[in-house]
Design a protein around this motif. Structure first.
Motif, PDB file in Angstrom:
ATOM      1  N   VAL A 156     -62.580  76.125  42.085  1.00 49.76           N
ATOM      2  CA  VAL A 156     -62.253  75.162  43.135  1.00 49.76           C
ATOM      3  C   VAL A 156     -63.355  74.114  43.178  1.00 49.76           C
ATOM      4  CG1 VAL A 156     -61.753  74.831  45.583  1.00 49.76           C
ATOM      5  CG2 VAL A 156     -61.100  76.976  44.470  1.00 49.76           C
ATOM      6  N   ILE A 205     -64.830  70.728  44.993  1.00 50.78           N
ATOM      7  CA  ILE A 205     -64.788  70.208  46.359  1.00 50.78           C
ATOM      8  C   ILE A 205     -65.629  68.941  46.461  1.00 50.78           C
ATOM      9  CG2 ILE A 205     -65.265  70.789  48.788  1.00 50.78           C
ATOM     10  CD1 ILE A 205     -65.285  73.799  47.607  1.00 50.78           C
ATOM     11  N   ALA A 252     -58.247  72.075  52.122  1.00 46.92           N
ATOM     12  CA  ALA A 252     -58.330  73.516  51.888  1.00 46.92           C
ATOM     13  C   ALA A 252     -57.237  74.282  52.626  1.00 46.92           C
ATOM     14  CB  ALA A 252     -59.707  74.026  52.290  1.00 46.92           C
ATOM     15  N   ILE A 290     -57.971  80.321  47.877  1.00 47.56           N
ATOM     16  CA  ILE A 290     -58.492  79.252  48.733  1.00 47.56           C
ATOM     17  C   ILE A 290     -58.499  79.708  50.190  1.00 47.56           C
ATOM     18  CG2 ILE A 290     -58.057  76.919  49.593  1.00 47.56           C
ATOM     19  CD1 ILE A 290     -56.995  76.240  46.774  1.00 47.56           C
ATOM     20  N   ILE A 310     -65.721  77.904  52.702  1.00 52.39           N
ATOM     21  CA  ILE A 310     -65.331  76.507  52.862  1.00 52.39           C
ATOM     22  C   ILE A 310     -64.632  76.357  54.210  1.00 52.39           C
ATOM     23  CG2 ILE A 310     -65.109  76.109  50.382  1.00 52.39           C
ATOM     24  CD1 ILE A 310     -62.077  76.305  50.676  1.00 52.39           C
ATOM     25  N   ASP A 337     -61.933  70.803  54.237  1.00 52.60           N
ATOM     26  CA  ASP A 337     -62.625  70.397  53.003  1.00 52.60           C
ATOM     27  C   ASP A 337     -61.645  69.802  51.996  1.00 52.60           C
ATOM     28  OD1 ASP A 337     -65.154  71.063  53.823  1.00 52.60           O
ATOM     29  OD2 ASP A 337     -65.207  73.014  52.822  1.00 52.60           O
ATOM     30  N   ILE A 339     -60.322  69.274  48.419  1.00 55.84           N
ATOM     31  CA  ILE A 339     -60.289  69.894  47.094  1.00 55.84           C
ATOM     32  C   ILE A 339     -59.819  68.851  46.081  1.00 55.84           C
ATOM     33  CG2 ILE A 339     -59.190  71.673  45.669  1.00 55.84           C
ATOM     34  CD1 ILE A 339     -59.081  73.425  48.178  1.00 55.84           C
ATOM     35  N   THR A 390     -58.651  72.110  40.760  1.00 57.54           N
ATOM     36  CA  THR A 390     -58.463  73.563  40.758  1.00 57.54           C
ATOM     37  C   THR A 390     -58.280  74.039  39.324  1.00 57.54           C
ATOM     38  OG1 THR A 390     -56.062  73.361  41.083  1.00 57.54           O
ATOM     39  CG2 THR A 390     -57.433  73.662  43.059  1.00 57.54           C
TER      40      THR A 390
END
Length: 535
Positions: A324, A326, A376, A416, A425, A429, A431, A434
């Motif tokens: 993931v 971010i 997220a 997630i 997280i 957040d 993302i 992925t």
């Protein structure tokens, strides 16, 4: 001793083939003294040693375009790097150190880290190893763990038998409190089998046995224990992830003796005729074979029904690696953490690695503009326009087996959500990337049945001049780290050429118990005499 004749033969097309216009499809036939299957750390260790000896003719083949095997690295389209699981460099061997330092010789090729690792338990971050740091738990859990630990210590004084499985080992060394709170649930999440179905001969330096007096002192004084274990300090390559190490090692080998790519996949192993057929039709005749593919796959390619049946007694788990990426500054709650353990069922992963902490080149640089894919919590972002960073990343591992099924369809979403549940997280957040890849053979499980299989399987292959070595080639997790794996290949070659003892395969407690002792190959006899002295 091997016959060191070096020759490469071309199959001459028959007159009928010429008439049919098949001349272009004539297949190559190669003769070598030693064939190495697989270019992960074990195969590259074997090739490196063969090249250094400069005696036997040899060839190394791998079905992947780039070397590395289970120590390789993937890069997402957005520029985030993820290893095949949590790999770091710490070593029991000077020879291994020399080889990777030759491949990556510059000071700026590496970062050195002090391990900062925790266990997530009931909303708390408990320093690793958990059993040495119960002082960080609530008073109620401290009491349960100490009661169990004291009971285990008292029982250990009168016990006259060894633990029969991993579960018994846990109870005898740590007690029921730590077993129920951490060791049992965590190890099931890792191995995907219950601890009652695992043996305990593999443990060595991998599991810390607590010192009851020190643990009690730390509980009373509310202190955390210091760093423990061989990877308390570790190195990581600055660029290209762990896979970059093995690409660099492979570049130190002559290109003419390497064949990488799908065309080099092994499709058949004729053990009696000592011939291996590759996907492109090339036939490699060998005198000795160093195999590093999974041994259960090898015996199937051999068409050996007896060994195939035997290999079905080996158990393994599949590893799902999830990444993931971010947008944003790395949160203070994450800090300099390296890897984290998760025994509880509020997340599917057993381990999370803050991969962006290992190297600033494991993620895109700040000025790279990326679009937010989702928040997220799964909601859509307010804008789809690419924006600058900074960025940070988390790599997760989830195990799967017949005893522990996984909802693969929803594994990314569930992971997630698990990151949110464990406060790694926040729901809002952004993302930006992925990643998910499953590795069928992830962990070679040290089940109760393992030794019964290996003590028959490996010698049977050796009788056919096949040295099956490596994480899944010899199926011994206790010598499955990168340094172990590399040396399994090196020592197999030394055994082939001059009959040297394979220390890593046969004496794992010895090699794991003498960290940083210089074991140059010429000192093999001396090392073996040291083993005999302490047996």
């Amino acid at each position: 001793m091997l016959n060191y004749a070096r020759q490469t033969l071309k199959k001459v097309p028959s007159f009928q083939e010429l008439l049919q216009g098949k001349m272009g499809s004539a297949k190559e036939e190669i003769n070598v003294d030693v064939l190495v299957i697989g270019a992960g750390p074990t195969g590259l260790g074997a090739a490196k040693r063969l090249n250094q000896i400069n005696g036997p003719s040899w060839l190394i083949v791998d079905s992947n375009e780039t070397p590395g095997g289970l120590a390789s690295t993937d890069t997402t389209p957005e520029g985030f790097l993820y290893d095949v699981g949590g790999h770091v460099i710490f070593s029991h061997y000077k020879y291994f150190d020399d080889c990777i330092d030759e491949a990556l010789p510059n000071e700026d090729d590496w970062y050195t880290h002090q391990r900062i690792s925790y266990v997530r338990c009931k909303g708390l971050w408990v320093p690793y190893p958990f059993q040495n740091n119960i002082s960080m738990l609530t008073k109620e859990d401290q009491s349960k763990c100490m009661d169990g630990m004291i009971d285990a210590a008292l029982e250990g004084r009168v016990a006259n038998t060894k633990p029969q499985d991993f579960d018994q080992y846990i109870l005898r060394t740590m007690g029921s409190g730590i077993a129920d709170l951490f060791m049992r649930p965590y190890n099931f999440k890792v191995w995907a089998v219950p601890t009652t179905k695992m043996q305990c001969a593999w443990l060595g330096e991998r599991v810390a046995a607590p010192d009851v007096k020190k643990v009690m002192y730390n509980v009373i004084h509310n202190k955390a224990a210091g760093n423990w274990g061989p990877n308390a300090t570790f190195r990581f390559p600055a660029r290209d992830g762990t896979g970059g190490i093995w690409i660099a090692v492979a570049k130190t080998l002559p290109e003419s003796k390497t064949r990488f790519g799908d065309h080099a996949s092994v499709t058949k192993v004729d053990a009696d005729g000592k011939r291996v057929t590759l996907k492109d039709g090339t036939v490699v005749n060998y005198q000795k074979l160093v195999n590093t593919m999974a041994v259960d796959s090898l015996v199937q390619l051999m068409g050996d029904k007896e060994l195939t049946t035997l290999s079905k007694g080996l158990f393994y788990s599949t590893t799902h690696v999830i990444g993931v990426g971010i947008r944003g500054e790395r949160p203070e709650r994450i800090g300099d953490k390296c890897w984290l353990y998760f025994p509880e069922d509020n997340c599917p992963f057993y381990r999370a690695t803050i991969f962006s902490n290992y190297s600033p080149y494991n993620q895109p640089q700040k000025d790279v503009k990326l679009a937010t894919q989702q928040l997220a919590n799964g909601s859509k972002p307010s804008s789809s326009e690419p924006q600058e960073g900074p960025y940070w990343s988390i790599m997760l591992e989830v195990s799967e087996s017949s005893m522990k099924p996984v909802d693969v369809k929803n594994i990314l979403k569930d992971s997630i959500q698990g990151l949110i549940n464990t406060e790694m997280i926040k729901p809002e957040d952004e993302i930006v990337s992925t990643y998910h890849r499953a590795f069928d053979h992830g962990y070679p499980t040290p089940t109760l049945e393992r030794e019964g299989v290996l003590t028959k399987l490996l010698p049977s292959l050796l009788d056919k001049d096949i040295w099956s070595r490596g994480r899944f080639g010899s199926w011994r997790y206790e010598v499955g780290n990168q340094d172990h794996s590399f040396m399994l290949g090196v020592e197999a070659v030394d055994n082939i050429v001059n009959g040297a003892v394979e220390l890593t395969l046969n004496y794992p407690d010895f090699v794991n118990g003498r960290r940083n002792v210089e074991r140059r190959l010429v000192d093999g006899a001396q090392a073996f005499s040291q083993i005999r002295a302490v047996e």
